[in-house]
Design an enzyme around this catalytic site. Structure first.
Site, short mmCIF file in Angstrom:
data_model
loop_
_atom_site.label_atom_id
_atom_site.label_comp_id
_atom_site.label_asym_id
_atom_site.label_seq_id
_atom_site.Cartn_x
_atom_site.Cartn_y
_atom_site.Cartn_z
N TYR A 181 0.84 -1.20 0.00
CA TYR A 181 0.00 0.00 0.00
C TYR A 181 0.88 1.26 0.00
O TYR A 181 0.64 2.20 -0.77
CB TYR A 181 -0.92 0.01 1.23
CG TYR A 181 -1.71 1.29 1.36
CD1 TYR A 181 -2.86 1.50 0.62
CD2 TYR A 181 -1.28 2.30 2.23
CE1 TYR A 181 -3.59 2.68 0.72
CE2 TYR A 181 -2.00 3.49 2.35
CZ TYR A 181 -3.14 3.67 1.59
OH TYR A 181 -3.84 4.85 1.68
N ARG A 228 1.45 8.65 12.62
CA ARG A 228 0.98 9.91 13.21
C ARG A 228 -0.54 10.06 13.12
O ARG A 228 -1.19 10.56 14.05
CB ARG A 228 1.65 11.07 12.49
CG ARG A 228 1.27 12.46 13.02
CD ARG A 228 1.61 13.54 12.01
NE ARG A 228 0.85 13.35 10.78
CZ ARG A 228 1.15 13.95 9.63
NH1 ARG A 228 2.18 14.76 9.54
NH2 ARG A 228 0.41 13.73 8.55
N ARG A 238 -10.83 3.96 9.04
CA ARG A 238 -9.79 3.38 8.19
C ARG A 238 -8.71 2.79 9.08
O ARG A 238 -8.43 3.33 10.16
CB ARG A 238 -9.19 4.45 7.26
CG ARG A 238 -10.19 5.02 6.27
CD ARG A 238 -9.54 6.04 5.34
NE ARG A 238 -9.08 7.21 6.07
CZ ARG A 238 -8.56 8.29 5.49
NH1 ARG A 238 -8.42 8.33 4.17
NH2 ARG A 238 -8.18 9.33 6.21
N PHE A 298 14.56 19.88 -1.67
CA PHE A 298 13.23 19.32 -1.92
C PHE A 298 13.08 17.93 -1.29
O PHE A 298 12.03 17.61 -0.74
CB PHE A 298 13.00 19.25 -3.43
CG PHE A 298 11.70 18.61 -3.83
CD1 PHE A 298 10.51 19.30 -3.75
CD2 PHE A 298 11.67 17.30 -4.30
CE1 PHE A 298 9.30 18.71 -4.12
CE2 PHE A 298 10.48 16.70 -4.67
CZ PHE A 298 9.29 17.41 -4.58
#
Length: 485
Positions: A181, A228, A238, A298
């Site tokens: 996932y 978290r 979920r 980034f």
């Protein structure tokens, strides 16, 4: 947080305010957007970016101009896909083909989607998705091909999960399912970004041969978010924590949130944190492959935020009651540090790994494994940037000082010894002369007569030399003397 509350908070936490001010005042982006040169659709895309992402918007807008628009569009495309996948108001019969065909839909001029539920927070992006499509048609073909390929993979992966009744009902069961996932929602993003970095010559091409590094970057971020957000996901019904992990500690998923099971829940969260920490070495290795400072920033900023968030949630009972986040001051400090270089980012990872190790509880069944993993992180960083032990440095300095002092002492002793020997020679010589004279006097030597004889001889020599000099001068012609003068 109201103005008064904020003022009180910063009064009690001056370091937080200091970090915020430093970021605002001293941070200088490597590159800046120039909105005056942008088209209306470009400006619209950046507005959508700011509305959909608080964390990624700033770092994307500071990217190298070569990748600024491609990565902005890449993010918006995947955010649009995710907005459809997350919306539980969309019927599955409609959702599945939307997800699988999204890459084709984004090639249709003017296509938009207005069927999201009213509470879907990013629905406005899809309502105005024609802005994104207009700009997609302008990017370089190699960049567009990468964006499209990742969109196809992610759309199909999301559709498969949408059709998975077991997943929808009971959530993730195994660690393998959990990581699959994370691959679809984050690992694929990392793959696309890495290919964009390399295609633009802003990253080392060797990264394409080590895709497990890219995968770890995505896995680390996604797993941190899942840990978290456990309370938020629980409220939304979920479940992403794998059953093979939480079932070791509680009987049912609901038991995880009962106050009487708090210690068990904390132990379960420790194992989840341990599972995420295994990616840290790969993440640091990956960042070493960046060739452009803006690209390094980034990728480094989210990773630094992730390790700090892991430390925050580690053995923190608040995650089962509300959504927790690092403070704005800490975030600004992390951004300041993460826009420097790899050595500084490694120190960030080392700092938070040590904090995790310090918070580790010996009563936790994961105590030893977490301690070992924290040690591995430090060992890996040490292998990249070796440090010297301050104690060893101080000891070496002390030894050098002692040696210098010893050398100075030796030089003084040597001088003293030499002078002593010379003094002894003078004394011995004087004694020998004195003894010889005394012996001669005792044997009847007349030193007074010898002195008188020597004096007379010296006087005779002096008088004779003066007479010779006078005679020589008188014999020289006067003309010659005058010439010489």
């Amino acid at each position: 947080m109201g103005a008064v509350t904020k003022a009180a908070y910063f009064l009690l936490h001056p370091n937080q305010l200091r970090s915020i001010v430093q970021w605002k005042v001293w941070h200088e982006p490597v590159h800046r957007r120039n909105p005056s040169k942008e088209t209306e659709t470009e400006k619209a895309c950046f507005r959508h970016l700011e509305l959909t992402s608080r964390s990624f918007s700033a770092v994307i807008q500071e990217l190298n101009p070569e990748l600024l628009m491609p990565i902005c569009l890449f993010y918006l495309v995947l955010r649009g896909l995710d907005t459809i996948e997350d919306d539980m108001t969309i019927d599955l019969a409609k959702k599945e083909p939307l997800l699988r065909e999204f890459a084709d839909l984004m090639e249709i001029d003017g296509w938009t989607f207005t069927e999201n539920g009213p509470n879907e927070k990013d629905r406005e992006l899809l309502v105005h998705f024609d802005d994104v499509i207009a700009e997609l048609k302008k990017v370089k073909k190699p960049y567009y091909d990468i964006i499209r390929e990742i969109t196809v993979k992610m759309g199909n992966g999301m559709a498969d999960y949408a059709l998975n009744a077991e997943h929808n009902t009971n959530g993730v069961n195994t660690i393998e399912e959990y990581e699959l996932y994370c691959h679809y929602v984050a690992g694929l993003v990392g793959e696309g970004l890495t290919r964009l970095f390399v295609e633009s010559n802003l990253a080392n091409p060797a990264l394409l041969e080590r895709m497990e590094l890219t995968e770890s970057m995505g896995q680390f971020l996604q797993k941190t978010n899942i840990i978290r957000d456990i309370h938020e996901d629980y409220v939304d019904k979920r479940r992403f924590w794998p059953k093979t992990i939480w079932s070791k500690y509680v009987d049912t998923w609901d038991d995880m949130f009962k106050p009487e099971n708090r210690e068990k829940a904390l132990q379960c969260s420790s194992e989840m944190v341990l599972n995420a920490l295994k990616h840290t070495e790969d993440c640091l290795f990956y960042m070493a492959g960046m060739r452009d400072q803006s690209v390094f920033n980034f990728v480094a900023i989210p990773q630094a935020m992730a390790i700090a968030t892991l430390e925050l949630v580690f053995r923190n009972p608040a995650i089962f009651e509300r959504n927790v986040k690092i403070t704005k001051g800490d975030a600004c400090q992390l951004m300041m540090e993460s826009t420097q270089n790899l050595r500084v980012v490694c120190e960030v990872f080392r700092r938070y790994a040590r904090r995790i190790h310090k918070k580790n509880d010996p009563r936790d069944p994961n105590y030893l494994a977490i301690s070992v993993q924290c040690g591995k992180i430090e060992q890996f960083i040490e292998s990249i940037f070796p440090t010297q032990d301050p104690k060893k440095i101080a000891l070496a300095q002390a030894q050098n000082s002692n040696q210098a002092a010893a050398n100075t002492t030796d030089n003084g002793d040597t001088t003293f010894l030499v002078l002593s020997m010379i003094g002894v020679l003078f004394v011995m010589g004087g004694l020998m002369v004195g003894i010889s004279i005394g012996a001669a006097w005792l044997m009847g030597a007349r030193f007074d007569m010898a002195y008188q004889d020597i004096t007379a001889r010296v006087g005779t020599l002096v008088n004779g030399a003066a007479a010779v000099s006078s005679a020589t001068v008188s014999s020289i012609p006067t003309t010659v003397v005058h010439q010489e003068l």
